[in-house]
Design a protein around this motif. Structure first.
Motif, PDB file in Angstrom:
ATOM      1  N   SER A   1      15.866  41.764  80.440  1.00 39.39           N
ATOM      2  CA  SER A   1      16.841  42.510  79.646  1.00 39.39           C
ATOM      3  C   SER A   1      17.398  41.674  78.497  1.00 39.39           C
ATOM      4  CB  SER A   1      17.986  42.988  80.542  1.00 39.39           C
ATOM      5  OG  SER A   1      18.643  41.888  81.136  1.00 39.39           O
ATOM      6  N   GLU A   2      17.597  40.387  78.739  1.00 40.98           N
ATOM      7  CA  GLU A   2      18.123  39.510  77.687  1.00 40.98           C
ATOM      8  C   GLU A   2      17.128  39.382  76.534  1.00 40.98           C
ATOM      9  OE1 GLU A   2      20.882  37.018  75.813  1.00 40.98           O
ATOM     10  OE2 GLU A   2      21.066  38.353  77.527  1.00 40.98           O
ATOM     11  N   GLU A   3      15.828  39.384  76.877  1.00 40.19           N
ATOM     12  CA  GLU A   3      14.803  39.320  75.832  1.00 40.19           C
ATOM     13  C   GLU A   3      14.880  40.555  74.934  1.00 40.19           C
ATOM     14  OE1 GLU A   3      13.068  36.745  75.377  1.00 40.19           O
ATOM     15  OE2 GLU A   3      12.827  35.691  77.277  1.00 40.19           O
ATOM     16  N   ARG A   4      15.093  41.726  75.547  1.00 37.47           N
ATOM     17  CA  ARG A   4      15.211  42.953  74.761  1.00 37.47           C
ATOM     18  C   ARG A   4      16.477  42.948  73.914  1.00 37.47           C
ATOM     19  NH1 ARG A   4      14.302  48.366  78.086  1.00 37.47           N
ATOM     20  NH2 ARG A   4      14.699  49.142  75.967  1.00 37.47           N
ATOM     21  N   ARG A   5      17.576  42.487  74.494  1.00 32.33           N
ATOM     22  CA  ARG A   5      18.850  42.516  73.783  1.00 32.33           C
ATOM     23  C   ARG A   5      18.839  41.597  72.568  1.00 32.33           C
ATOM     24  NH1 ARG A   5      23.607  39.903  73.486  1.00 32.33           N
ATOM     25  NH2 ARG A   5      22.832  38.239  74.830  1.00 32.33           N
ATOM     26  N   SER A   6      18.234  40.427  72.735  1.00 34.98           N
ATOM     27  CA  SER A   6      18.200  39.462  71.635  1.00 34.98           C
ATOM     28  C   SER A   6      16.974  39.616  70.735  1.00 34.98           C
ATOM     29  CB  SER A   6      18.234  38.039  72.201  1.00 34.98           C
ATOM     30  OG  SER A   6      17.110  37.808  73.038  1.00 34.98           O
ATOM     31  N   LYS A   7      16.114  40.596  71.071  1.00 29.66           N
ATOM     32  CA  LYS A   7      14.898  40.899  70.291  1.00 29.66           C
ATOM     33  C   LYS A   7      13.859  39.775  70.349  1.00 29.66           C
ATOM     34  CE  LYS A   7      16.948  44.655  68.963  1.00 29.66           C
ATOM     35  NZ  LYS A   7      16.593  45.952  69.613  1.00 29.66           N
ATOM     36  N   THR A   8      14.017  38.834  71.253  1.00 23.58           N
ATOM     37  CA  THR A   8      13.007  37.776  71.379  1.00 23.58           C
ATOM     38  C   THR A   8      11.779  38.253  72.144  1.00 23.58           C
ATOM     39  OG1 THR A   8      14.151  36.968  73.365  1.00 23.58           O
ATOM     40  CG2 THR A   8      14.689  35.910  71.270  1.00 23.58           C
TER      41      THR A   8
ATOM     42  N   GLY B   1      14.606  43.101  91.268  1.00 28.68           N
ATOM     43  CA  GLY B   1      15.518  42.785  90.174  1.00 28.68           C
ATOM     44  C   GLY B   1      14.812  42.648  88.841  1.00 28.68           C
ATOM     45  N   MET B   2      13.628  42.050  88.834  1.00 29.99           N
ATOM     46  CA  MET B   2      12.883  41.897  87.590  1.00 29.99           C
ATOM     47  C   MET B   2      12.442  43.246  87.037  1.00 29.99           C
ATOM     48  SD  MET B   2       9.642  39.397  86.756  1.00 29.99           S
ATOM     49  CE  MET B   2       8.529  40.300  87.834  1.00 29.99           C
ATOM     50  N   LEU B   3      12.032  44.163  87.926  1.00 32.62           N
ATOM     51  CA  LEU B   3      11.636  45.498  87.480  1.00 32.62           C
ATOM     52  C   LEU B   3      12.812  46.226  86.842  1.00 32.62           C
ATOM     53  CD1 LEU B   3       9.760  47.947  87.294  1.00 32.62           C
ATOM     54  CD2 LEU B   3      10.361  48.501  89.659  1.00 32.62           C
ATOM     55  N   ILE B   4      13.971  46.167  87.486  1.00 36.11           N
ATOM     56  CA  ILE B   4      15.141  46.851  86.933  1.00 36.11           C
ATOM     57  C   ILE B   4      15.587  46.187  85.635  1.00 36.11           C
ATOM     58  CG2 ILE B   4      17.563  47.414  87.370  1.00 36.11           C
ATOM     59  CD1 ILE B   4      16.837  47.698  90.299  1.00 36.11           C
ATOM     60  N   SER B   5      15.457  44.874  85.541  1.00 36.36           N
ATOM     61  CA  SER B   5      15.808  44.176  84.304  1.00 36.36           C
ATOM     62  C   SER B   5      14.915  44.603  83.145  1.00 36.36           C
ATOM     63  CB  SER B   5      15.711  42.666  84.513  1.00 36.36           C
ATOM     64  OG  SER B   5      16.047  41.962  83.340  1.00 36.36           O
ATOM     65  N   SER B   6      13.670  44.975  83.455  1.00 36.26           N
ATOM     66  CA  SER B   6      12.747  45.402  82.395  1.00 36.26           C
ATOM     67  C   SER B   6      13.074  46.794  81.866  1.00 36.26           C
ATOM     68  CB  SER B   6      11.306  45.384  82.920  1.00 36.26           C
ATOM     69  OG  SER B   6      11.104  46.402  83.886  1.00 36.26           O
TER      70      SER B   6
ATOM     71  N   PRO C   1      22.085  43.028  80.535  1.00 31.31           N
ATOM     72  CA  PRO C   1      22.049  42.246  81.782  1.00 31.31           C
ATOM     73  C   PRO C   1      23.030  42.757  82.828  1.00 31.31           C
ATOM     74  CG  PRO C   1      22.007  40.789  79.878  1.00 31.31           C
ATOM     75  CD  PRO C   1      22.303  42.153  79.363  1.00 31.31           C
ATOM     76  N   VAL C   2      24.174  43.279  82.389  1.00 29.78           N
ATOM     77  CA  VAL C   2      25.169  43.790  83.334  1.00 29.78           C
ATOM     78  C   VAL C   2      24.629  45.015  84.059  1.00 29.78           C
ATOM     79  CG1 VAL C   2      27.478  44.763  83.575  1.00 29.78           C
ATOM     80  CG2 VAL C   2      27.085  42.877  81.979  1.00 29.78           C
ATOM     81  N   ILE C   3      24.029  45.933  83.309  1.00 30.06           N
ATOM     82  CA  ILE C   3      23.443  47.123  83.934  1.00 30.06           C
ATOM     83  C   ILE C   3      22.307  46.726  84.865  1.00 30.06           C
ATOM     84  CG2 ILE C   3      22.146  49.240  83.468  1.00 30.06           C
ATOM     85  CD1 ILE C   3      23.722  49.548  80.905  1.00 30.06           C
ATOM     86  N   ALA C   4      21.523  45.736  84.461  1.00 29.07           N
ATOM     87  CA  ALA C   4      20.427  45.262  85.308  1.00 29.07           C
ATOM     88  C   ALA C   4      20.968  44.691  86.615  1.00 29.07           C
ATOM     89  CB  ALA C   4      19.614  44.206  84.568  1.00 29.07           C
ATOM     90  N   ALA C   5      22.052  43.931  86.538  1.00 28.69           N
ATOM     91  CA  ALA C   5      22.635  43.335  87.743  1.00 28.69           C
ATOM     92  C   ALA C   5      23.196  44.404  88.669  1.00 28.69           C
ATOM     93  CB  ALA C   5      23.729  42.339  87.353  1.00 28.69           C
ATOM     94  N   VAL C   6      23.933  45.351  88.102  1.00 29.00           N
ATOM     95  CA  VAL C   6      24.528  46.417  88.916  1.00 29.00           C
ATOM     96  C   VAL C   6      23.437  47.299  89.523  1.00 29.00           C
ATOM     97  CG1 VAL C   6      25.997  48.465  88.873  1.00 29.00           C
ATOM     98  CG2 VAL C   6      26.679  46.421  87.609  1.00 29.00           C
ATOM     99  N   GLY C   7      22.417  47.629  88.727  1.00 33.75           N
ATOM    100  CA  GLY C   7      21.322  48.440  89.244  1.00 33.75           C
ATOM    101  C   GLY C   7      20.565  47.742  90.360  1.00 33.75           C
ATOM    102  N   THR C   8      20.309  46.448  90.185  1.00 39.12           N
ATOM    103  CA  THR C   8      19.623  45.676  91.229  1.00 39.12           C
ATOM    104  C   THR C   8      20.456  45.623  92.499  1.00 39.12           C
ATOM    105  OG1 THR C   8      18.537  44.308  89.553  1.00 39.12           O
ATOM    106  CG2 THR C   8      18.604  43.446  91.791  1.00 39.12           C
ATOM    107  N   LEU C   9      21.751  45.407  92.346  1.00 40.36           N
ATOM    108  CA  LEU C   9      22.637  45.367  93.512  1.00 40.36           C
ATOM    109  C   LEU C   9      22.606  46.689  94.266  1.00 40.36           C
ATOM    110  CD1 LEU C   9      24.802  43.936  95.199  1.00 40.36           C
ATOM    111  CD2 LEU C   9      26.510  44.784  93.567  1.00 40.36           C
ATOM    112  N   GLY C  10      22.649  47.804  93.518  1.00 37.28           N
ATOM    113  CA  GLY C  10      22.629  49.112  94.153  1.00 37.28           C
ATOM    114  C   GLY C  10      21.343  49.360  94.919  1.00 37.28           C
ATOM    115  N   VAL C  11      20.200  49.021  94.315  1.00 39.08           N
ATOM    116  CA  VAL C  11      18.909  49.235  94.973  1.00 39.08           C
ATOM    117  C   VAL C  11      18.770  48.345  96.203  1.00 39.08           C
ATOM    118  CG1 VAL C  11      16.413  49.030  94.697  1.00 39.08           C
ATOM    119  CG2 VAL C  11      17.779  50.023  92.866  1.00 39.08           C
ATOM    120  N   LEU C  12      19.179  47.085  96.091  1.00 36.60           N
ATOM    121  CA  LEU C  12      19.069  46.166  97.226  1.00 36.60           C
ATOM    122  C   LEU C  12      19.983  46.584  98.372  1.00 36.60           C
ATOM    123  CD1 LEU C  12      18.795  42.655  95.515  1.00 36.60           C
ATOM    124  CD2 LEU C  12      16.978  44.142  96.363  1.00 36.60           C
TER     125      LEU C  12
END
Length: 288
Positions: A69-76, A145-150, A155-166
């Motif tokens: 998610s950080e890669e997408r946010r920063s366009k790297t 977590g990596m799938l949800i991050s993609s 990153p916050v949404i990725a963390a919350v989503g991963t927590l919910g799924v786990l």
């Protein structure tokens, strides 16, 4: 892939995410080890290790939330997608870097069975098998977590989503007891899942025709099966939830001290599927 692996691994230790993950994991495991093995006198370190699994449900989202998610946010991510590596190699490089952070903690855990053995009758083979299975189980969490991050650039949404799924995976077997075992209950549940599937397919394809068509076909199949043989749906959803739980396979080695090869195959299959889906998500963005 090696360059991406080194870059990701270095980033985890320059941003303090890696040291904090290892420190918290070792600290909580040490507390349980002190209580179960040193104070109470249990001979198996697996008791203490199995009790810490819930802690990793809280730690893994912190480790994985920035992976893609950080890669997408920063366009790297555009630099990575145009680099001379395949998407699969890029995803694997990031995944292996996170596994390395986890492996460092698990290597430290390997000291505990030796301490138990020095103080009495230890069980090194059983405890080390438990540590290995624990490592593979948490590796599935990291793949989730990596799938949800993609799927997001936050990153916050990725963390919350991963927590919910786990949490859903962790409590799946318990939730299964609250779901109706009747054919009608499972039938309605399948229709609800098909609606969710339609939304997920639309997210990936951005095509309501494809998403709606596949879901409509699935709904038609469910209706026909229910009319022809309602017994097919009896106890269907509770059974699926119980099989979804990852902790059941881990408990076999943790508390009965029997190495479950079918559970290991289940974990490895889940990792493969999750990484494959992550590659497809990134690949789709590469060509969109």
């Amino acid at each position: 892939m090696l360059a991406i692996y080194k870059r990701e691994l270095k980033s985890y230790f320059t941003s303090m995410i890696g040291p904090i993950f290892i420190a918290v994991a070792v600290a909580f495991t040490g507390v349980y080890f002190m209580v179960y093995n040193l104070s109470v006198g249990y001979q198996y370190f697996s008791y203490a290790l199995g009790s810490t699994l819930f802690i990793y449900i809280l730690l893994v989202p912190i480790l994985t939330m920035r992976s893609l998610s950080e890669e997408r946010r920063s366009k790297t991510d555009q630099l990575l997608l145009t680099s001379p590596v395949t998407v699969g190699q890029m995803v694997m490089g990031k995944y292996l870097a996170m596994l390395t952070v986890l492996a460092i903690a698990c290597v430290i855990f390997c000291i505990c069975p030796v301490i138990v053995t020095l103080g009495g009758a230890g069980h090194l083979a059983s405890d080390y098998a438990a540590i290995f299975m624990f490592f593979v189980c948490v590796s599935v969490f990291i793949a989730v977590g990596m799938l949800i991050s993609s799927l997001t650039e936050s990153p916050v949404i990725a963390a919350v989503g991963t927590l919910g799924v786990l949490l859903l995976i962790y409590f799946a077997s318990g939730l299964a007891s609250y779901i109706p075992t009747t054919a009608m209950g499972s039938f309605v549940g399948c229709l609800v899942l098909l609606v969710l599937l339609c939304l997920i397919l639309y997210f990936f394809t951005k095509n309501w025709l494809v998403a709606g068509g596949i879901s409509a076909i699935g709904a038609a199949v469910c209706v026909i099966l229910y009319l022809v043989s309602p017994s097919v749906f009896e106890n269907l959803l509770p059974g699926v939830l119980e099989n979804l739980s990852l902790t059941e396979n881990l408990d076999t080695i943790m508390y009965t001290f029997v190495f479950d090869f079918s559970g290991l195959f289940y974990y490895l299959s889940a990792i493969f599927v999750l990484i494959f889906l992550t590659v497809q998500v990134v690949q789709k963005r590469r060509w969109s």
